[in-house]
Design a protein around this motif. Structure first.
Motif, PDB file in Angstrom:
ATOM      1  N   TRP A   1      -8.860  -6.188  -1.936  1.00 21.78           N
ATOM      2  CA  TRP A   1      -8.399  -5.096  -1.074  1.00 21.78           C
ATOM      3  C   TRP A   1      -9.563  -4.133  -0.880  1.00 21.78           C
ATOM      4  O   TRP A   1      -9.997  -3.488  -1.844  1.00 21.78           O
ATOM      5  CB  TRP A   1      -7.205  -4.377  -1.712  1.00 21.78           C
ATOM      6  CG  TRP A   1      -5.953  -5.202  -1.711  1.00 21.78           C
ATOM      7  CD1 TRP A   1      -5.772  -6.447  -2.243  1.00 21.78           C
ATOM      8  CD2 TRP A   1      -4.704  -4.831  -1.128  1.00 21.78           C
ATOM      9  NE1 TRP A   1      -4.494  -6.885  -2.038  1.00 21.78           N
ATOM     10  CE2 TRP A   1      -3.800  -5.923  -1.358  1.00 21.78           C
ATOM     11  CE3 TRP A   1      -4.233  -3.711  -0.453  1.00 21.78           C
ATOM     12  CZ2 TRP A   1      -2.481  -5.897  -0.918  1.00 21.78           C
ATOM     13  CZ3 TRP A   1      -2.919  -3.682  -0.020  1.00 21.78           C
ATOM     14  CH2 TRP A   1      -2.054  -4.761  -0.246  1.00 21.78           C
TER      15      TRP A   1
ATOM     16  N   ILE B   1      -0.223  -2.190  -6.549  1.00 21.71           N
ATOM     17  CA  ILE B   1      -0.299  -3.053  -5.370  1.00 21.71           C
ATOM     18  C   ILE B   1       0.134  -4.469  -5.731  1.00 21.71           C
ATOM     19  O   ILE B   1       0.948  -5.091  -5.040  1.00 21.71           O
ATOM     20  CB  ILE B   1      -1.737  -3.066  -4.794  1.00 21.71           C
ATOM     21  CG1 ILE B   1      -2.069  -1.726  -4.143  1.00 21.71           C
ATOM     22  CG2 ILE B   1      -1.905  -4.209  -3.787  1.00 21.71           C
ATOM     23  CD1 ILE B   1      -3.511  -1.615  -3.686  1.00 21.71           C
TER      24      ILE B   1
ATOM     25  N   MET C   1       0.828  -1.201   0.000  1.00 19.58           N
ATOM     26  CA  MET C   1       0.000   0.000   0.000  1.00 19.58           C
ATOM     27  C   MET C   1       0.863   1.252   0.000  1.00 19.58           C
ATOM     28  O   MET C   1       0.572   2.233  -0.708  1.00 19.58           O
ATOM     29  CB  MET C   1      -0.944  -0.009   1.212  1.00 19.58           C
ATOM     30  CG  MET C   1      -1.862   1.197   1.290  1.00 19.58           C
ATOM     31  SD  MET C   1      -2.967   1.329  -0.150  1.00 19.58           S
ATOM     32  CE  MET C   1      -4.265   0.183   0.331  1.00 19.58           C
TER      33      MET C   1
END
Length: 494
Positions: free
Chosen positions: A413, A431, A382
């Motif tokens: 996510w 990510i 992140m």
């Protein structure tokens, strides 16, 4: 410069050199702690049951005492809770800290007259190390706040029960009591949202110099301050606020949001406290990791996380650990916890002195397909996906989607954005790329078409707060797990 700040600098120098003395001798320091613990507990029921009188070495200890979690130790703890003496530790504990267990409901962790002072000293010494390194002590003259649980305690069988942070409120040194906020009356408010509003009323006009608490709840406090002030930056409300102290979760996912709300960068100190013990604190602004407290009544063992669930997993002592390895943390303490698995995993960032980061929870991971993804990896992913962008994250968690309506399974996510990405697909790609670089098992699953790339799902504003409220865990020391191996949290958020 005030008399108080001069005294703080002198005391900081003493504590720094005291710490230096034991941190240079880690094995010797831990051996001394180990021998003291065994000697002091020989006459307890636990000591008799496990033949402490015959334990001469750590090897003997490992043979006679199995690694336990709370449920395994609970029969002993239940006896202590009913007022029996000399069960896990000599005499009776002075407190029981009540915590929210993830699998066993409420847990009750003993705190003894021997263990409690180390909790207080560690909090103090973290600040003193900061003063020693930076020379900054002016903040000791301002107001300081720790967002914590209620200090109201209940007494049963001569033992007081409460939340650890509430118990800690009873140990604020006299020289800090005039600076401490909020008021006792406000601290006793049980409902978190009512309490936050009361704290805002009491502090908004004050000269706040230190603010401390779990980042997600400090964020809520900042948001309420901005609502009350008509959108002012926190740094404009508190012009001398320059030190944020936190623990419980990684600050990095919150840092961009905090700096935007404050309007400038502020120094921070990370702590690693738990009801079971105060394990580490950040002793330097320049070096990664927190100093593991080897001289605080706790004997540490470390089991490699990827071997933890094997029948004969080997435990290591402080002289055997390596940097960069994910270890489950096992403790024996002067509160009567013996070879106790606290559930946290750590990685050493340096040896001599031994510094650690908290890498996750031994039961909080995703391995639905054998990938064994841990919290440290998703937090790093992140950070890498948001660094250098305008994206601001309020909160996030990750869960596997094993049975999608169509296509391959994936990691979902769930993200609450303050500022969304301009291109969600690019964000998800960033990510995924980070995860693949960090975790070879995850990369193999993507390459082998077992998993598809991550899917990002937006969570509505205040969605995480509403979820925690629905679980009766809003505020205090509660926090949302970064990841889980099932969809209980994910499905509730959606």
């Amino acid at each position: 410069m005030s008399i108080k700040s001069v005294a703080a600098k002198l005391f900081a120098s003493k504590i720094y050199y005291d710490t230096l003395a034991w941190s240079k001798k880690p094995v010797e320091t831990q051996q001394k702690i180990f021998k003291g613990l065994i000697n002091d507990a020989r006459e307890t029921q636990f000591g008799a049951d496990h033949h402490f009188d015959k334990i001469k070495t750590v090897h003997d200890f490992k043979k006679r005492v199995p690694v336990r979690d709370y449920e395994d130790l609970k029969p002993y703890i239940d006896k202590v809770r009913m007022g029996e003496k000399d069960i896990l530790w000599k005499g009776k504990p002075i407190y029981f800290a009540k915590t929210s267990g993830t699998t066993s409901g409420a847990k009750y962790i003993p705190l003894t007259k021997e263990s409690m002072p180390y909790h207080i000293e560690a909090s103090r010494n973290a600040i003193l190390h900061y003063i020693y390194e930076t020379g900054n002590a002016d903040f000791v003259d301002g107001k300081m706040i720790f967002l914590q649980g209620s200090p109201i305690l209940v007494e049963k069988y001569g033992i007081k029960f409460g939340r650890l942070s509430g118990i800690g409120a009873h140990f604020v040194p006299k020289y800090l009591q005039k600076n401490r906020m909020p008021s006792w009356e406000t601290n006793c408010i049980e409902d978190w949202e009512t309490k936050i509003d009361a704290i805002v009323e009491e502090t908004i006009e004050q000269d706040m110099t230190i603010i401390s608490g779990i980042p997600s709840w400090v964020q809520m406090y900042f948001e309420r301050l901005q609502e009350k002030s008509g959108g002012k930056k926190i740094g404009d409300l508190f012009k001398n606020f320059n030190l944020f102290i936190y623990g419980g979760v990684n600050y990095e996912p919150y840092r961009a949001k905090f700096e935007n709300m404050i309007g400038r960068k502020v120094d921070s100190i990370e702590l690693f406290p738990a009801s079971e013990g105060f394990f580490a604190y950040q002793d330097s602004q320049k070096i990664k990791g927190m100093l593991l407290l080897l001289n605080s009544g706790i004997f540490y063992e470390f089991i490699k996380a990827d071997e933890f669930f094997e029948p004969n997993a080997k435990s290591l002592t402080i002289g055997e650990v390596e940097t960069g390895v994910n270890y489950a943390l096992i403790i024996s303490t002067n509160a009567g916890l013996w070879r106790y698995n606290i559930g946290d995993t750590v990685q050493f960032t340096s040896l001599f002195p031994h510094r650690v980061i908290v890498s996750g929870r031994i039961k909080h991971y995703i391995s639905a397909f054998g990938e064994h993804v841990i919290a440290n990896e998703v937090e790093k992913a992140m950070k890498e996906a948001t660094d250098g962008t305008k994206i601001v994250i309020n909160e996030f968690t990750v869960a596997p989607q094993i049975n999608p309506l169509s296509g391959l399974p994936y990691h979902e996510w769930l993200v609450e954005f303050e500022t969304e990405p301009e291109n969600m697909e690019d964000f998800a790609e960033a990510i995924d790329n980070s995860m693949r670089k960090q975790n070879i098992y995850y990369d193999d699953l993507i390459t082998g078409n077992v998993l598809r790339k991550v899917v990002v799902t937006k969570v509505s504003k205040n969605g995480f707060q509403e979820y925690m409220k629905s679980q009766g865990k809003l505020g205090g020391q509660n926090k949302t797990p970064r990841l889980s191996n099932d969809r209980k949290i994910a499905d509730n958020l959606k």
